[in-house]
Design a protein around this motif. Sequence first.
Motif, PDB file in Angstrom:
ATOM      1  N   GLU A  51       0.833  -1.205   0.000  1.00  0.00           N
ATOM      2  CA  GLU A  51       0.000   0.000   0.000  1.00  0.00           C
ATOM      3  C   GLU A  51       0.868   1.256   0.000  1.00  0.00           C
ATOM      4  OE1 GLU A  51      -4.115  -0.426   2.229  1.00  0.00           O
ATOM      5  OE2 GLU A  51      -2.494  -1.247   3.459  1.00  0.00           O
ATOM      6  N   THR A  52       1.900   1.248   0.809  1.00  0.00           N
ATOM      7  CA  THR A  52       2.811   2.396   0.859  1.00  0.00           C
ATOM      8  C   THR A  52       3.530   2.586  -0.473  1.00  0.00           C
ATOM      9  OG1 THR A  52       3.159   2.013   3.219  1.00  0.00           O
ATOM     10  CG2 THR A  52       4.779   3.389   2.091  1.00  0.00           C
ATOM     11  N   ALA A  53       3.979   1.481  -1.072  1.00  0.00           N
ATOM     12  CA  ALA A  53       4.667   1.559  -2.362  1.00  0.00           C
ATOM     13  C   ALA A  53       3.724   2.058  -3.454  1.00  0.00           C
ATOM     14  CB  ALA A  53       5.235   0.189  -2.732  1.00  0.00           C
ATOM     15  N   GLU A  54       2.482   1.594  -3.436  1.00  0.00           N
ATOM     16  CA  GLU A  54       1.505   2.043  -4.435  1.00  0.00           C
ATOM     17  C   GLU A  54       1.241   3.542  -4.307  1.00  0.00           C
ATOM     18  OE1 GLU A  54       0.139   0.923  -7.060  1.00  0.00           O
ATOM     19  OE2 GLU A  54       0.255  -1.242  -6.929  1.00  0.00           O
ATOM     20  N   GLU A  55       1.098   4.027  -3.101  1.00  0.00           N
ATOM     21  CA  GLU A  55       0.846   5.458  -2.917  1.00  0.00           C
ATOM     22  C   GLU A  55       2.050   6.287  -3.329  1.00  0.00           C
ATOM     23  OE1 GLU A  55      -2.125   6.638  -2.438  1.00  0.00           O
ATOM     24  OE2 GLU A  55      -2.799   4.555  -2.309  1.00  0.00           O
ATOM     25  N   SER A  56       3.235   5.777  -3.078  1.00  0.00           N
ATOM     26  CA  SER A  56       4.452   6.468  -3.515  1.00  0.00           C
ATOM     27  C   SER A  56       4.525   6.513  -5.037  1.00  0.00           C
ATOM     28  CB  SER A  56       5.680   5.755  -2.953  1.00  0.00           C
ATOM     29  OG  SER A  56       6.856   6.314  -3.460  1.00  0.00           O
ATOM     30  N   TYR A  57       4.225   5.375  -5.671  1.00  0.00           N
ATOM     31  CA  TYR A  57       4.240   5.298  -7.133  1.00  0.00           C
ATOM     32  C   TYR A  57       3.171   6.217  -7.722  1.00  0.00           C
ATOM     33  CZ  TYR A  57       4.477   3.287 -11.809  1.00  0.00           C
ATOM     34  OH  TYR A  57       4.631   3.110 -13.158  1.00  0.00           O
ATOM     35  N   ASN A  61       3.567   9.165 -10.480  1.00  0.00           N
ATOM     36  CA  ASN A  61       3.138   8.839 -11.839  1.00  0.00           C
ATOM     37  C   ASN A  61       1.651   9.030 -12.125  1.00  0.00           C
ATOM     38  OD1 ASN A  61       5.784   7.744 -12.758  1.00  0.00           O
ATOM     39  ND2 ASN A  61       5.394   6.314 -11.072  1.00  0.00           N
ATOM     40  N   ASP A  62       0.850   9.381 -11.141  1.00  0.00           N
ATOM     41  CA  ASP A  62      -0.600   9.552 -11.300  1.00  0.00           C
ATOM     42  C   ASP A  62      -1.304   8.311 -11.831  1.00  0.00           C
ATOM     43  OD1 ASP A  62      -0.645  12.166 -10.307  1.00  0.00           O
ATOM     44  OD2 ASP A  62      -0.155  12.996 -12.280  1.00  0.00           O
ATOM     45  N   THR A  63      -0.754   7.165 -11.547  1.00  0.00           N
ATOM     46  CA  THR A  63      -1.364   5.889 -11.890  1.00  0.00           C
ATOM     47  C   THR A  63      -0.853   4.841 -10.907  1.00  0.00           C
ATOM     48  OG1 THR A  63      -1.766   4.283 -13.650  1.00  0.00           O
ATOM     49  CG2 THR A  63       0.427   5.243 -13.553  1.00  0.00           C
ATOM     50  N   TYR A  64      -1.592   3.740 -10.783  1.00  0.00           N
ATOM     51  CA  TYR A  64      -1.156   2.657  -9.901  1.00  0.00           C
ATOM     52  C   TYR A  64      -0.345   1.642 -10.702  1.00  0.00           C
ATOM     53  CZ  TYR A  64      -4.167   4.618  -6.351  1.00  0.00           C
ATOM     54  OH  TYR A  64      -4.739   5.461  -5.439  1.00  0.00           O
ATOM     55  N   ALA A  65       0.516   0.907 -10.012  1.00  0.00           N
ATOM     56  CA  ALA A  65       1.452  -0.011 -10.670  1.00  0.00           C
ATOM     57  C   ALA A  65       1.112  -1.459 -10.373  1.00  0.00           C
ATOM     58  CB  ALA A  65       2.871   0.285 -10.201  1.00  0.00           C
ATOM     59  N   SER A  66       1.649  -2.339 -11.210  1.00  0.00           N
ATOM     60  CA  SER A  66       1.551  -3.772 -10.939  1.00  0.00           C
ATOM     61  C   SER A  66       2.685  -4.155  -9.984  1.00  0.00           C
ATOM     62  CB  SER A  66       1.677  -4.570 -12.237  1.00  0.00           C
ATOM     63  OG  SER A  66       2.985  -4.419 -12.763  1.00  0.00           O
ATOM     64  N   GLU A  71       8.322  -3.932  -7.928  1.00  0.00           N
ATOM     65  CA  GLU A  71       9.508  -4.730  -7.594  1.00  0.00           C
ATOM     66  C   GLU A  71      10.718  -4.281  -8.401  1.00  0.00           C
ATOM     67  OE1 GLU A  71      10.200  -9.373  -6.593  1.00  0.00           O
ATOM     68  OE2 GLU A  71       9.347  -8.950  -8.555  1.00  0.00           O
ATOM     69  N   SER A  72      10.524  -3.974  -9.688  1.00  0.00           N
ATOM     70  CA  SER A  72      11.651  -3.563 -10.526  1.00  0.00           C
ATOM     71  C   SER A  72      12.210  -2.209 -10.096  1.00  0.00           C
ATOM     72  CB  SER A  72      11.241  -3.519 -11.996  1.00  0.00           C
ATOM     73  OG  SER A  72      10.292  -2.492 -12.207  1.00  0.00           O
ATOM     74  N   LEU A  75      10.703  -0.766  -4.868  1.00  0.00           N
ATOM     75  CA  LEU A  75       9.784  -0.188  -3.895  1.00  0.00           C
ATOM     76  C   LEU A  75       9.160  -1.226  -2.979  1.00  0.00           C
ATOM     77  CD1 LEU A  75       7.917   2.420  -6.139  1.00  0.00           C
ATOM     78  CD2 LEU A  75       9.663   2.854  -4.406  1.00  0.00           C
ATOM     79  N   ILE A  76       9.295  -2.499  -3.334  1.00  0.00           N
ATOM     80  CA  ILE A  76       8.625  -3.538  -2.557  1.00  0.00           C
ATOM     81  C   ILE A  76       9.460  -4.814  -2.557  1.00  0.00           C
ATOM     82  CG2 ILE A  76       7.265  -4.450  -4.475  1.00  0.00           C
ATOM     83  CD1 ILE A  76       4.932  -4.711  -2.517  1.00  0.00           C
ATOM     84  N   GLY A  77       9.362  -5.546  -1.473  1.00  0.00           N
ATOM     85  CA  GLY A  77       9.973  -6.864  -1.344  1.00  0.00           C
ATOM     86  C   GLY A  77       9.006  -7.747  -0.581  1.00  0.00           C
TER      87      GLY A  77
END
Length: 128
Positions: A51-57, A61-66, A71-72, A75-77
Amino acid sequence: MSRTRRGFTLVELLIVVVIIGILAAMAIPKFASTKDKAKLASLRTDLRNAETAEESYFDDNDTYASFTQLESLGLIGLSTGATMSITPAASGYTAAATNSSISSAIRTCTVRVGAGATSTVDGIIVCS
């Protein structure tokens, strides 16, 4: 002749060993589920991190990520044994984390944010 008693008899030692065995047999089932509870807690932590990584992304970028995008970017592990999938949408996402090494029936936790989430579960992690 006075005979002093030193040490324990074999019967006394066997009784102590049997009592310890009975106590251990009662205690082991109590602690068996502890490992599964810890793994489930790690799934919840992974989802909070997602959730934190998605909000940062989203902020950048004004969009949500997969999951693969997050991971690339580093931002997440994930915790050991866990797998995750994130389904982004225009105004939200759904993330699910699973750990197949959990022996109980509850192995997956899910969180929905924004699109696709009802008002009662928006951002709340649900495990099933």
